[in-house]
Enzyme design. Structure first.
Site, PDB file in Angstrom:
ATOM      1  N   TYR A 142      13.511   2.510   0.318  1.00 29.55           N
ATOM      2  CA  TYR A 142      13.596   1.623   1.334  1.00 29.55           C
ATOM      3  C   TYR A 142      15.007   1.772   2.173  1.00 29.55           C
ATOM      4  O   TYR A 142      14.757   1.610   3.414  1.00 29.55           O
ATOM      5  CB  TYR A 142      13.732   0.248   0.603  1.00 29.55           C
ATOM      6  CG  TYR A 142      12.493  -0.301   0.291  1.00 29.55           C
ATOM      7  CD1 TYR A 142      11.650   0.311  -0.577  1.00 29.55           C
ATOM      8  CD2 TYR A 142      12.161  -1.745   0.802  1.00 29.55           C
ATOM      9  CE1 TYR A 142      10.487  -0.412  -0.865  1.00 29.55           C
ATOM     10  CE2 TYR A 142      10.997  -2.438   0.446  1.00 29.55           C
ATOM     11  CZ  TYR A 142      10.190  -1.657  -0.347  1.00 29.55           C
ATOM     12  OH  TYR A 142       9.152  -2.247  -0.640  1.00 29.55           O
ATOM     13  N   LYS A 187       8.808   7.377 -12.548  1.00 30.29           N
ATOM     14  CA  LYS A 187       7.841   8.595 -12.377  1.00 30.29           C
ATOM     15  C   LYS A 187       8.568   9.553 -12.698  1.00 30.29           C
ATOM     16  O   LYS A 187       8.827  10.709 -11.635  1.00 30.29           O
ATOM     17  CB  LYS A 187       7.488   8.236 -10.765  1.00 30.29           C
ATOM     18  CG  LYS A 187       6.464   9.521 -10.449  1.00 30.29           C
ATOM     19  CD  LYS A 187       4.962   9.071 -11.144  1.00 30.29           C
ATOM     20  CE  LYS A 187       4.055  10.294 -10.820  1.00 30.29           C
ATOM     21  NZ  LYS A 187       2.659  10.021 -11.619  1.00 30.29           N
ATOM     22  N   ASP A 219       2.214   5.139 -12.732  1.00 32.67           N
ATOM     23  CA  ASP A 219       0.820   4.928 -12.438  1.00 32.67           C
ATOM     24  C   ASP A 219       0.245   4.264 -13.794  1.00 32.67           C
ATOM     25  O   ASP A 219      -0.851   3.563 -13.796  1.00 32.67           O
ATOM     26  CB  ASP A 219       0.326   6.262 -12.228  1.00 32.67           C
ATOM     27  CG  ASP A 219       0.924   7.320 -13.248  1.00 32.67           C
ATOM     28  OD1 ASP A 219       1.802   7.330 -13.921  1.00 32.67           O
ATOM     29  OD2 ASP A 219       0.387   8.488 -13.094  1.00 32.67           O
ATOM     30  N   ASP A 243       8.033  -3.651  -6.134  1.00 32.73           N
ATOM     31  CA  ASP A 243       7.237  -4.248  -4.830  1.00 32.73           C
ATOM     32  C   ASP A 243       5.952  -4.180  -5.243  1.00 32.73           C
ATOM     33  O   ASP A 243       5.167  -5.109  -5.180  1.00 32.73           O
ATOM     34  CB  ASP A 243       7.535  -3.626  -3.448  1.00 32.73           C
ATOM     35  CG  ASP A 243       6.476  -4.162  -2.486  1.00 32.73           C
ATOM     36  OD1 ASP A 243       6.710  -5.426  -2.203  1.00 32.73           O
ATOM     37  OD2 ASP A 243       6.318  -3.494  -1.591  1.00 32.73           O
ATOM     38  N   ASP A 247       3.023  -7.433  -6.846  1.00 32.51           N
ATOM     39  CA  ASP A 247       1.815  -7.746  -6.177  1.00 32.51           C
ATOM     40  C   ASP A 247       0.563  -7.725  -7.289  1.00 32.51           C
ATOM     41  O   ASP A 247      -0.144  -8.666  -7.123  1.00 32.51           O
ATOM     42  CB  ASP A 247       1.576  -7.149  -4.718  1.00 32.51           C
ATOM     43  CG  ASP A 247       2.071  -7.773  -3.396  1.00 32.51           C
ATOM     44  OD1 ASP A 247       3.090  -8.219  -3.537  1.00 32.51           O
ATOM     45  OD2 ASP A 247       1.342  -7.464  -2.666  1.00 32.51           O
TER      46      ASP A 247
HETATM   47  C1  IPM Z   1       8.432  -8.142  -0.588  1.00 34.50           C
HETATM   48  C2  IPM Z   1       7.969  -7.454   0.653  1.00 34.50           C
HETATM   49  C3  IPM Z   1       9.045  -6.737   1.465  1.00 34.50           C
HETATM   50  C4  IPM Z   1       9.428  -5.484   0.355  1.00 34.50           C
HETATM   51  C5  IPM Z   1       8.769  -6.218   2.703  1.00 34.50           C
HETATM   52  C6  IPM Z   1       8.222  -7.242   3.670  1.00 34.50           C
HETATM   53  C7  IPM Z   1      10.012  -5.207   3.441  1.00 34.50           C
HETATM   54  O1  IPM Z   1       6.899  -6.603   0.494  1.00 34.50           O
HETATM   55  O2  IPM Z   1       9.314  -8.712  -0.592  1.00 34.50           O
HETATM   56  O3  IPM Z   1       7.641  -7.801  -1.593  1.00 34.50           O
HETATM   57  O4  IPM Z   1       8.753  -4.480   0.347  1.00 34.50           O
HETATM   58  O5  IPM Z   1      10.291  -5.836  -0.294  1.00 34.50           O
HETATM   59 MN    MN Z   2       5.955  -6.825  -1.369  1.00 41.74          MN
END
Ligand code: IPM
Ligand code: MN
Ligand code: NAD
Length: 349
Positions: A142, A187, A219, A243, A247
């Protein structure tokens, strides 16, 4: 006490879930005899639209001053044509994290009993799941050099040993307060940064003989997380893997709309935000689930202000609302965003 924090609603559903969280905080303040001072400031696309930079100086100054930040979400299709630091994400969220040194990002995954049959996965897989992802937040791909050249584009992934060590220490410290297991995800079969990651984690682990350490490749982890989620306690990983994995973890929890997060530094500074984004597909329709934002506010009460009972009352109210089926459409309910906010606020009161 007077609870002063910086409120950055941002874009898309950010202001919608933010208003619900503010309603809950107001109810909490009334019940416990506190006063709330939310310093509203622009961030992200909302700041751009008002003629400012994505992170206006005034907004950042408020964050530095209060040391406690409640953020909705930034970004959306309207600003996707912008490049680099003109974008909401690269121009506001990442600098907030970096400049405030918020390197440790904690994202919990503990499916609520009331949601076990509302989640996409089978109840028998989910029951007993209770892990926390400790995501490194201010290093890695990042923040490396990025750009274009004649051949194409590049994003450099770099980690210093010190950066890996300090987040590993946070993970092991947390594991000591929990079930004493750390799963480090990397990884290392391909990436040199992951090899450094693994070596450093092993070195830190030696200081915590009571903690069990396992290593998984990222993975494989995406599969293990869904097939045996109860096996994990503290999941330690680098910025981008964290990140993506969180999700995925939201599927276990039932929805993107229920996972809060805390981003912390070594000092008093803390930023609290849901893990989800601005959800342009449902923005402006009152459909957003405000639970993740409400729980983020509860974490702010606990971690920035030391208000344990107040935080617990908000968390209990969320759980009761979930049990009563007072939920938005993502969880199969029929309530709107403000209705869920009011339902939780009423239970706090
Ligand atoms: C999160 C988001 C951010 C990240 C983006 C919007 C930069 O996806 O906070 O999970 O990737 O950290
Ligand atoms: Mn995110
Ligand atoms: P997203 O998290 O916004 O949405 C993914 C999916 O989950 C969508 O279908 C959305 O409707 C749903 N969802 C998310 N939050 C929800 C909620 N509270 N209630 C019900 N459903 C919810 O991810 P995306 O669509 O990939 O990204 C949209 C924008 O948000 C992008 O510009 C991205 O950069 C930004 N983003 C910002 C943050 C942040 O500010 N912390 C985090 C992630 C994404």
């Amino acid at each position: 006490m007077n609870i002063t924090f910086t409120y950055l609603p941002g874009d898309g559903i950010g202001p919608e879930v933010g208003s619900a969280a503010l309603a809950v905080l107001d109810a909490m303040a009334a019940r416990f005899g506190h006063t709330i001072e939310a310093e509203h400031h622009l961030v992200g696309g909302a700041a751009i639209d008002a003629g400012h930079k994505p992170l206006p100086d005034e907004s950042f100054a408020s964050c530095e001053r209060t040391g406690a930040i409640l953020l909705g979400a930034v970004g959306g299709p309207k600003w996707d044509h912008l490049k680099g630091e003109d974008r909401p994400e690269l121009g506001s969220l990442l600098p907030l994290r970096k400049r405030l040194n918020l390197y440790s990002n904690i994202r919990p995954c503990r499916p609520y009993p009331a949601l076990l049959d509302r989640a996409p996965l089978k109840r028998d897989r989910l029951e007993g799941t209770d892990f926390v992802v400790m995501r490194e937040l201010t290093g890695g791909i990042y923040f490396g050099d990025k750009g274009r050249d004649e051949q194409g584009a590049y994003d450099v992934c770099r980690y210093s040993e010190a950066e890996v060590e300090r987040i590993a220490v946070k993970a092991f410290d947390l594991a000591m307060q929990r079930r004493k297991k750390v799963t480090s995800v990397d990884k290392s079969n391909v990436l040199e940064t992951s090899r450094l990651w693994r070596e450093t984690v092993i070195r830190v682990a030696a200081r915590y003989p009571e903690v069990e350490l396992e290593h998984l490749l990222v993975d494989a982890m995406t599969m293990h997380m869904l097939t045996r989620p109860t096996a994990f306690d503290v999941v330690l990983t680098e910025n981008m893997f964290g990140d993506i994995l969180t999700d995925e973890a939201s599927v276990l929890a039932g929805s993107m709309g229920v996972i809060p997060s805390a981003s912390l530094s070594d000092g008093r500074m803390g930023m609290f935000e849901p893990i989800h984004g601005s959800a342009p597909d449902i923005a402006g329709q009152g459909k957003a689930n405000p639970i993740a934002m409400i729980l983020s506010a509860a974490w702010m009460l606990r971690l920035s202000f030391g208000l344990d009972a107040e935080a617990a009352s908000v968390e209990a109210a969320v759980e009761a609302a979930l049990e009563a089926g007072e939920v938005t459409g993502d969880l199969g309910g029929a309530l709107s965003t403000p209705e869920v906010g009011r339902a939780v606020a009423k239970r706090v009161a």
